[in-house]
Design a protein around this motif. Structure first.
Motif, short mmCIF file in Angstrom:
data_model
loop_
_atom_site.label_atom_id
_atom_site.label_comp_id
_atom_site.label_asym_id
_atom_site.label_seq_id
_atom_site.Cartn_x
_atom_site.Cartn_y
_atom_site.Cartn_z
N MET A 248 0.73 -1.01 -0.14
CA MET A 248 -0.04 0.35 0.09
C MET A 248 0.90 1.36 0.02
O MET A 248 0.35 2.18 -0.30
N ASP A 249 2.13 1.03 0.34
CA ASP A 249 3.03 2.32 0.16
C ASP A 249 3.74 2.26 -1.01
O ASP A 249 4.80 3.02 -1.36
N GLY A 250 3.37 1.20 -1.85
CA GLY A 250 4.36 1.29 -3.26
C GLY A 250 3.64 2.27 -4.33
O GLY A 250 2.74 2.74 -4.02
N SER A 251 4.53 2.40 -5.52
CA SER A 251 4.17 3.35 -6.31
C SER A 251 2.70 3.21 -6.97
O SER A 251 2.07 4.00 -7.29
N ALA A 252 2.46 1.74 -7.15
CA ALA A 252 1.24 1.16 -7.89
C ALA A 252 -0.17 1.77 -6.91
O ALA A 252 -0.91 2.54 -7.65
N ALA A 253 0.12 1.59 -5.84
CA ALA A 253 -1.32 1.94 -4.90
C ALA A 253 -1.22 3.58 -4.77
O ALA A 253 -2.33 3.99 -4.65
N GLN A 254 -0.07 3.84 -4.55
CA GLN A 254 -0.08 5.41 -4.29
C GLN A 254 -0.66 5.94 -5.50
O GLN A 254 -1.49 7.31 -5.43
N ALA A 255 -0.27 5.66 -6.58
CA ALA A 255 -0.86 6.44 -8.04
C ALA A 255 -2.32 6.28 -8.09
O ALA A 255 -3.30 7.01 -8.26
N ALA A 256 -2.87 4.87 -7.67
CA ALA A 256 -4.22 4.66 -7.59
C ALA A 256 -5.05 5.70 -6.70
O ALA A 256 -6.05 6.10 -6.98
N LEU A 257 -4.33 5.69 -5.50
CA LEU A 257 -5.06 6.50 -4.51
C LEU A 257 -5.04 7.95 -4.83
O LEU A 257 -6.06 8.63 -4.82
N ALA A 258 -4.04 8.49 -5.42
CA ALA A 258 -4.05 9.85 -5.89
C ALA A 258 -5.22 10.19 -7.04
O ALA A 258 -5.85 11.26 -7.08
N VAL A 259 -5.67 8.96 -7.92
CA VAL A 259 -6.76 9.34 -8.94
C VAL A 259 -7.97 9.35 -8.19
O VAL A 259 -8.85 10.00 -8.24
N LEU A 260 -8.03 8.19 -7.12
CA LEU A 260 -9.35 8.10 -6.71
C LEU A 260 -9.56 9.20 -5.79
O LEU A 260 -10.97 9.48 -5.30
N ALA A 261 -8.55 9.96 -5.08
CA ALA A 261 -8.97 10.97 -4.23
C ALA A 261 -9.65 12.04 -4.93
O ALA A 261 -10.52 12.95 -4.20
N ILE A 342 -0.27 -8.27 -9.95
CA ILE A 342 -1.41 -7.82 -9.78
C ILE A 342 -0.93 -6.18 -9.38
O ILE A 342 -1.59 -5.28 -9.83
N GLU A 343 0.23 -5.85 -8.79
CA GLU A 343 0.75 -4.67 -8.72
C GLU A 343 1.27 -3.96 -10.17
O GLU A 343 0.78 -2.80 -10.09
N ALA A 344 1.66 -4.74 -11.06
CA ALA A 344 2.00 -4.25 -12.23
C ALA A 344 0.64 -3.99 -12.94
O ALA A 344 0.57 -2.92 -13.89
N TRP A 345 -0.42 -4.93 -12.84
CA TRP A 345 -1.64 -4.65 -13.57
C TRP A 345 -2.10 -3.14 -12.90
O TRP A 345 -2.82 -2.36 -13.89
N LEU A 346 -2.29 -2.98 -11.71
CA LEU A 346 -2.65 -1.83 -11.16
C LEU A 346 -2.27 -0.56 -11.73
O LEU A 346 -2.75 0.35 -12.03
N ALA A 347 -0.77 -0.69 -11.66
CA ALA A 347 -0.12 0.62 -12.17
C ALA A 347 -0.39 0.87 -13.67
O ALA A 347 -0.61 1.81 -14.05
N GLY A 348 -0.47 -0.34 -14.49
CA GLY A 348 -0.97 -0.04 -15.97
C GLY A 348 -2.39 0.50 -16.05
O GLY A 348 -2.64 1.16 -16.99
N ALA A 349 -3.11 -0.17 -15.06
CA ALA A 349 -4.67 0.36 -15.28
C ALA A 349 -4.69 1.95 -14.98
O ALA A 349 -5.55 2.55 -15.67
N VAL A 350 -4.03 2.35 -13.98
CA VAL A 350 -4.02 3.72 -13.69
C VAL A 350 -3.47 4.58 -14.80
O VAL A 350 -4.07 5.62 -15.12
N ARG A 351 -2.32 4.36 -15.28
CA ARG A 351 -1.62 4.93 -16.31
C ARG A 351 -2.56 4.89 -17.57
O ARG A 351 -2.54 5.96 -18.34
N ALA A 352 -3.38 3.87 -17.75
CA ALA A 352 -4.23 3.67 -18.98
C ALA A 352 -5.66 4.68 -18.90
O ALA A 352 -6.34 4.72 -19.48
N GLY A 353 -5.73 5.27 -17.53
CA GLY A 353 -6.93 5.99 -17.58
C GLY A 353 -8.25 5.41 -16.97
O GLY A 353 -9.21 5.68 -16.91
N ARG A 354 -7.95 4.01 -16.81
CA ARG A 354 -9.26 3.10 -16.36
C ARG A 354 -9.60 3.38 -15.05
O ARG A 354 -10.87 2.86 -14.60
N PHE A 355 -8.95 4.08 -14.17
CA PHE A 355 -9.44 4.51 -12.96
C PHE A 355 -10.12 5.89 -12.92
O PHE A 355 -10.62 6.42 -11.84
N ASP A 356 -10.15 6.52 -14.05
CA ASP A 356 -10.71 8.01 -14.14
C ASP A 356 -12.16 7.73 -13.70
O ASP A 356 -12.66 6.62 -13.96
N PRO A 357 -12.91 8.80 -13.16
CA PRO A 357 -14.21 8.49 -12.60
C PRO A 357 -15.12 7.77 -13.66
O PRO A 357 -15.83 6.88 -13.60
#
Length: 379
Positions: A248-261, A342-357
């Motif tokens: 949860m302190d890794g770059s993938a989770a932190q990137a996801a949290l920044a978008v979700l915030a 799954i960590e690499a998948w999460l990072a890629g999903a965030v980069r691809a904009g899939r976590f955008d609202p």
């Protein structure tokens, strides 16, 4: 608890790929099932505190046992419970179980000895675990004398015999689960869907007083009610071993949290839902909902799943919108077939904009079978 099993035909275009007819690989998972007086004593603090989560199951038990305790002890249990939640420690019994889960759970005398010397008996294992939290430890040490007095009072009041009177079927249930769980290779799927290596041993501790919780503690151990059936046990194992699903302190989770915030819905779910369900931080909800999405895939592959729309409608007032969205993305990516990090998948999903609202909410709406503009709260 919702015990419906999943029917693939009910989802139309979301029909679930099955592994039932694939050639079965060598069994990776080893199961150990046992009971614990100490964990049951910690779990019973919820009913003794009068917690609304627990009284539907254990009100009669709490009413029978509480008069055996001195008035000062009885009044201190709800006080400790409220202080634990206000301090951020969280639910008293489940979070104490994490602290005592380094082999210090055998019985009340073991709890008493450990809480009398927490630095010597509990600190090292807890400090090395993924659950370490300095503020939680500080709170626990501060209330340790009160907990010691409480455990001593429960011992003097005959808690061991009281529990044994109500837990007569546990020994039989241990034998049944030892037999039935041998068919479920949960660890193999954990490793495939996360890209991590797991210890093959899963330890299941059957308790009399832990409903409605399934509780993950240190190591690959989780606690659950003794009368929950085999599919529930498999689903619990599929979920609980995953925490945390990514660092949860890794770059993938932190990137996801920044978008979700910045999402107009997800932070509102965190802030406005009933805190009795937990998940009162965005990080906590992301941790939980990645695990729920993955455990849904595992449960489907093993033939013990619930319908995802029903599951997430009936759980925790429907707050796990994010779990539905992540599950939908993983289904689209055929993750149960490909697997990977799954960590690499999460990072890629965030980069691809899939976590955008807009995209996140659309996937959640399809999986959860709710209008995209009414994902939460439930009507």
């Amino acid at each position: 608890m919702d015990r419906r099993l999943f029917l693939a035909a009910s989802l139309g275009s979301l029909a679930i790929p099955t592994l039932a007819h694939a050639q079965r690989p060598p069994m990776r998972t080893r199961w150990k099932v046992r009971a614990s007086e100490g964990f049951d004593a910690l779990a019973f603090l919820g009913p003794l505190a009068g917690g609304e989560l627990y009284l539907p199951y254990y009100e009669a038990d709490a009413n029978a046992f509480a008069p055996r305790l001195a008035a000062a002890v009885r009044s201190d249990i709800p006080a400790l419970s409220k202080e634990a939640e206000r301090s951020g420690f969280g639910l008293l019994g489940p979070n104490l179980s994490v602290l005592f889960s380094n082999g210090s759970d055998a019985d009340l005398p073991t709890l008493i000895a450990s809480v009398a010397a927490p630095d010597a008996r509990l600190f090292r294992a807890y400090r090395a675990s993924p659950y370490w939290n300095e503020n939680d430890w500080r709170w626990f040490v501060g209330v340790a004398p009160r907990l010691k007095a409480l455990f001593e009072a429960m011992q003097a009041a005959g808690f061991a015999a009281f529990r044994d009177e109500r837990a007569g079927a546990v020994t039989r249930r241990i034998a049944e689960l030892d037999r039935d769980l041998a068919d479920y290779d949960v660890i193999r799927l954990h490793e495939k869907l996360t890209g991590r290596v797991f210890d093959p041993l899963i330890e299941v501790v059957l308790l009399q007083f832990c409903k409605p919780h399934g509780i993950k503690v240190q190591g690959q151990t989780f606690l659950q009610a003794a009368d929950w059936n085999t599919p529930i046990t498999v689903r619990n194992a599929a979920h609980e071993m995953l925490h945390p699903p990514v660092p949860m302190d890794g770059s993938a989770a932190q990137a996801a949290l920044a978008v979700l915030a910045q999402d107009p819905l997800i932070p509102r779910v965190v802030a406005d839902h009933d805190p009795k369900w937990g998940y009162t931080t965005l990080e906590g909800l992301l941790n939980e909902d990645i695990a729920q999405a993955l455990d849904q895939l595992i449960s489907e592959a093993l033939g013990v799943a619930r319908n995802p729309a029903d599951r997430w409608r009936n759980a925790d007032d429907g707050i796990h919108v994010l779990a539905g969205a992540i599950y939908g993305m993983l289904r689209h990516d055929r993750w149960i077939e490909t697997g990977g990090s799954i960590e690499a998948w999460l990072a890629g999903a965030v980069r691809a904009g899939r976590f955008d609202p807009g995209r996140l909410h659309a996937v959640a709406a399809q999986v959860l079978e709710r209008p995209v503009n009414a994902l939460w709260p439930l009507a």
